[in-house]
Design an enzyme around this catalytic site. Structure first.
Site, PDB file in Angstrom:
ATOM      1  CB  CYS A  21     -22.496 -34.872  93.737  1.00  0.00           C
ATOM      2  SG  CYS A  21     -21.644 -33.832  92.573  1.00  0.00           S
ATOM      3  NE  ARG A  65     -27.703 -37.436  95.066  1.00  0.00           N
ATOM      4  CZ  ARG A  65     -28.776 -36.801  95.504  1.00  0.00           C
ATOM      5  NH1 ARG A  65     -29.918 -37.443  95.569  1.00  0.00           N
ATOM      6  NH2 ARG A  65     -28.711 -35.558  95.879  1.00  0.00           N
ATOM      7  CD1 TRP A  74     -24.277 -34.398  86.127  1.00  0.00           C
ATOM      8  CD2 TRP A  74     -24.151 -32.369  87.040  1.00  0.00           C
ATOM      9  NE1 TRP A  74     -24.825 -33.496  85.230  1.00  0.00           N
ATOM     10  CE2 TRP A  74     -24.764 -32.240  85.766  1.00  0.00           C
ATOM     11  CE3 TRP A  74     -23.968 -31.212  87.799  1.00  0.00           C
ATOM     12  CZ2 TRP A  74     -25.185 -31.020  85.248  1.00  0.00           C
ATOM     13  CZ3 TRP A  74     -24.388 -29.994  87.281  1.00  0.00           C
ATOM     14  CH2 TRP A  74     -24.996 -29.910  86.014  1.00  0.00           C
ATOM     15  CG  ASN A  97     -24.777 -33.070  96.280  1.00  0.00           C
ATOM     16  OD1 ASN A  97     -24.709 -32.480  95.212  1.00  0.00           O
ATOM     17  ND2 ASN A  97     -25.900 -33.562  96.759  1.00  0.00           N
ATOM     18  N   GLY A  98     -22.928 -30.056  95.867  1.00  0.00           N
ATOM     19  CA  GLY A  98     -23.376 -28.662  95.940  1.00  0.00           C
ATOM     20  C   GLY A  98     -22.368 -27.756  95.274  1.00  0.00           C
ATOM     21  CD  GLU A 149     -42.341 -35.514  79.881  1.00  0.00           C
ATOM     22  OE1 GLU A 149     -41.829 -34.396  80.050  1.00  0.00           O
ATOM     23  OE2 GLU A 149     -41.865 -36.554  80.381  1.00  0.00           O
ATOM     24  CE  LYS A 169     -38.676 -38.037  79.825  1.00  0.00           C
ATOM     25  NZ  LYS A 169     -39.450 -37.288  80.769  1.00  0.00           N
ATOM     26  CD  GLU A 212     -34.627 -36.357  80.315  1.00  0.00           C
ATOM     27  OE1 GLU A 212     -34.325 -36.079  81.462  1.00  0.00           O
ATOM     28  OE2 GLU A 212     -35.814 -36.563  79.973  1.00  0.00           O
ATOM     29  CG  HIS A 271     -48.320 -17.806  63.624  1.00  0.00           C
ATOM     30  ND1 HIS A 271     -48.923 -16.807  62.895  1.00  0.00           N
ATOM     31  CD2 HIS A 271     -49.325 -18.489  64.219  1.00  0.00           C
ATOM     32  CE1 HIS A 271     -50.235 -16.858  63.072  1.00  0.00           C
ATOM     33  NE2 HIS A 271     -50.507 -17.885  63.863  1.00  0.00           N
ATOM     34  CE  LYS A 319     -35.335 -39.597  88.616  1.00  0.00           C
ATOM     35  NZ  LYS A 319     -36.191 -39.530  87.424  1.00  0.00           N
TER      36      LYS A 319
HETATM   37  C1  AGP Z   1     -37.177 -35.420  83.340  1.00  0.00           C
HETATM   38  O1  AGP Z   1     -37.109 -36.424  82.398  1.00  0.00           O
HETATM   39  C2  AGP Z   1     -35.935 -34.720  83.599  1.00  0.00           C
HETATM   40  N1  AGP Z   1     -34.854 -35.553  83.955  1.00  0.00           N
HETATM   41  C3  AGP Z   1     -36.012 -33.430  84.386  1.00  0.00           C
HETATM   42  O2  AGP Z   1     -36.590 -32.490  83.529  1.00  0.00           O
HETATM   43  C4  AGP Z   1     -36.777 -33.433  85.736  1.00  0.00           C
HETATM   44  O3  AGP Z   1     -38.142 -33.627  85.518  1.00  0.00           O
HETATM   45  C5  AGP Z   1     -36.516 -32.089  86.450  1.00  0.00           C
HETATM   46  O4  AGP Z   1     -35.146 -31.938  86.671  1.00  0.00           O
HETATM   47  C6  AGP Z   1     -37.299 -31.937  87.731  1.00  0.00           C
HETATM   48  O5  AGP Z   1     -36.972 -32.928  88.656  1.00  0.00           O
HETATM   49  P1  AGP Z   1     -37.849 -33.136  89.957  1.00  0.00           P
HETATM   50  O6  AGP Z   1     -39.196 -33.589  89.516  1.00  0.00           O
HETATM   51  O7  AGP Z   1     -37.113 -34.163  90.745  1.00  0.00           O
HETATM   52  O8  AGP Z   1     -37.924 -31.816  90.655  1.00  0.00           O
END
Ligand code: AGP
Length: 606
Positions: free
Chosen positions: A2, A27, A72, A98-99, A481, A485, A488, A504, A601
């Protein structure tokens, strides 16, 4: 999670609020709304993007004070009704939030028992009704807000306006960021400086528990008890242009492409060719203190956690100090033993991820020593830790983290070099790492030149519903990672496994329908990795290998060759093709690359 924006001054508020919301859309982007004050409150809110809201705002939506929100969803589905702002029944008070209000159900039940009729399913609407109930009995909006917040359990960044007081906005913070922007006879507030830098670079960060009253001619801040606090404005070192796509089709491609420069910025002024050490003044730790801890524990969430896994391996290899990484979101809930001989390292691009922040606060409460590796200067985590390393990677706008990931891994290499040279890392090995780090920007440039070929490979592999990613030891966090990616932003299912664990269990999944992306550095484990590739191909699985050379036998269907650096630093370079692979797969599947579904984000909720 948010975005909030607020304005009071001589100008028309709506265009400023809409522009600010666009900057904050990373956000949260499932619904958006604005309210302006001019002889009563005028509200527009819609399910959808800020662009949809802009279309819904009529030309005659005038008022020189207002607040806006991009959402969000947590309480209640994305809908016009659940979009913020929320108004009191008499339409006098408007709130954006926001929260999460944790005791919202209880508060709502009390209000409903008193006859209040709710229009939305949100936790936020309770605030609007509670403030409206006290505003008449109190001498100021500020007091009414403070009184209402006393009943609230949870986190918030809020902005509130009162139709009867058309010259002021009240904002408050507890766990969700609020930054004030100071203009010429105008004031702004937002969740992030991104919404402010077009208008001012003079900002004030509110602390948890603080509240501020904004009027066109200035602001006052107050601690939770009501005492006025003195805040010195800071000048932020970011320009509005840093938040533009810079001619790229997506922020994500821009941020991937920026990595030669962002890695160079993380390194700038920190490599010492004379003693083969790293200068990390921000750690606030002398050599004696640096020698005093026996373990390193790294915490972060999502991609930050995976970069922490790379970091743990770097610290163990270069400094021979036991190190491990754990998701901050798990760490904070398991009542961790806080050891005085352990150095804790919190990682966060945004500096406001709630789980990481809460873990840092828990550590500090128990007397732990915590440093941060953070991108956002002045953010909550940066301010909470005892010292640390700023990434200087510039604003990262796309929801998927790329340049912050590589810069974090580079920051860990600097930290490991620093610790290593205080312990037993020889000058020769120190020089090897210093030289290796200095080579990274040019080597990343080399990898980026393979963009067209990686796009073709992405189109080929994006036709599969599911991909396996494997890597061994140094390659494993890279595989994790890479899988993160891909899922996501392309929504293709991807699973990352240590290559050693494949046999395994998950080998049962391998077949022509499930290809494997294998991270195969040219290190002491090369033969073991090639054996794994053989096992996959024997089961009919296709292999896309990311490595340093074509394998001699035909063990991979496709190979992306990246330049070789020192074995400890190779994971940083091996990550780049996987970012491009995910990006081009997402584009091929016509996904909303920068704003993937269900995500945001900055995860400022638990
Ligand atoms: C990364 O591609 C993600 N969007 C997510 O995992 C992100 O890295 C995570 O939420 C941590 O965010 P930060 O680094 O702002 O703490």
């Amino acid at each position: 999670m948010c975005g909030i924006v607020a304005y009071v001054g001589p100008k028309d508020a709506a265009p400023i609020l809409l522009e600010g919301l666009q900057r904050l859309e990373y956000r949260g982007y499932d619904s958006a709304g604005v309210v302006v004050s001019s002889k009563g409150l005028k509200v527009r809110k819609v399910k959808g993007r800020v662009a949809d809201l802009a279309k819904a705002v009529p030309a005659r939506f005038k008022g020189t004070l207002g607040i806006g929100h991009t959402r969000w969803a947590t309480h209640g589905v994305p809908s016009d009704e659940n979009a913020h702002p929320h108004l009191s029944a008499d339409e006098r008070i408007a709130v954006v939030h926001n929260g999460i209000i944790e005791n919202a159900t209880e508060l709502r039940a009390k209000l409903e028992a008193d006859g209040v009729v709710f229009k939305s399913e949100t936790d936020t609407e309770t605030l609007a009704h509670m403030i409206a109930r006290t505003v008449e009995e109190t001498s100021s909006l500020e007091e009414a807000v403070r009184k209402a917040l006393k009943s609230v359990v949870g986190t918030y960044g809020i902005a509130v306006i009162d139709a009867e007081r058309p010259g002021e906005v009240v904002v408050a913070r507890n766990g969700s960021p609020i930054v004030l922007g100071i203009g010429e006879k105008e004031m702004f507030a937002a969740s992030d400086v991104a919404a402010l830098v077009r208008y001012t670079r003079q900002v004030v960060h509110l602390e948890d528990g603080e509240l501020a009253v904004l009027k066109a001619d200035g602001f006052h801040t107050f601690a939770s008890g009501g005492l006025e606090t003195a805040k010195e404005p800071l000048t932020v070192d970011v320009e509005a242009g840093h938040y533009d796509t810079g001619g790229y089709e997506h922020y994500l491609l821009k941020e991937i492409s920026e990595q030669p420069e962002t890695v160079a910025r993380t390194l700038r002024g920190r490599l010492d060719d004379r003693f083969h050490i790293a200068h990390l003044g921000g750690l606030n730790m002398d050599a004696r203190a640096t020698r005093s801890f026996r373990r390193v524990k790294i915490i972060g969430c999502g991609s930050a956690y995976y970069s922490g896994q790379i970091g743990a391996q770097l610290i163990e290899e270069l400094a021979r100090i036991p190190a491990d990484a754990e998701p901050a979101s798990e760490f904070r809930y398991r009542n961790p033993v806080v050891d005085p001989d352990t150095l804790y390292v919190a990682i966060s691009q945004s500096g406001e991820t709630y789980d990481t922040l809460a873990a840092v606060q828990e550590l500090k409460r128990k007397g732990g020593r915590v440093i941060g590796i953070v991108n956002a200067v002045g953010s909550a985590i940066a301010r909470e830790v005892d010292g640390g390393i700023y990434l200087h990677a510039g604003p990262e706008v796309s929801v998927a983290s790329t340049k912050a990931f590589t810069s974090t891994a580079v920051a860990f290499a600097l930290l490991a070099l620093h610790f290593g040279r205080v312990h037993d890392l020889s000058p020769a090995d120190g020089r090897r790492i210093v030289d290796g780090l200095a080579k990274l920007p040019d080597q990343i440039e080399e990898i980026l030149k393979q963009g067209d070929r990686i796009r073709e490979l992405a189109r080929k592999y994006a036709t599969h519903p599911s991909l396996m990613f494997v890597g061994r030891v140094r390659g494993y966090p890279v595989a994790r990672e890479g899988a993160q990616k891909l899922k996501e932003i392309s929504y293709i299912h991807a699973e990352a496994y240590p290559a050693s664990e494949l046999k395994h269990g998950p080998l049962a999944l391998i077949g022509p329908e499930m290809p494997t992306v294998a991270v195969v550095p040219d290190d002491e484990l090369l033969d073991k990795n090639l054996t794994t590739l053989g096992e996959i191909r024997t089961r009919g699985g296709n292999v896309l290998m990311i490595g340093h050379r074509e394998p001699e036998a035909k063990l991979a269907d496709d190979v992306i060759v990246v330049p070789k650096n020192e074995i400890e630093l190779d994971p940083i370079l091996l990550t780049i093709p996987l970012q491009l692979l995910a990006y081009h797969a997402a584009v091929a599947l016509e996904r909303d690359v920068d704003k993937p579904r269900n995500l945001a984000k900055s995860v400022t909720v638990e």
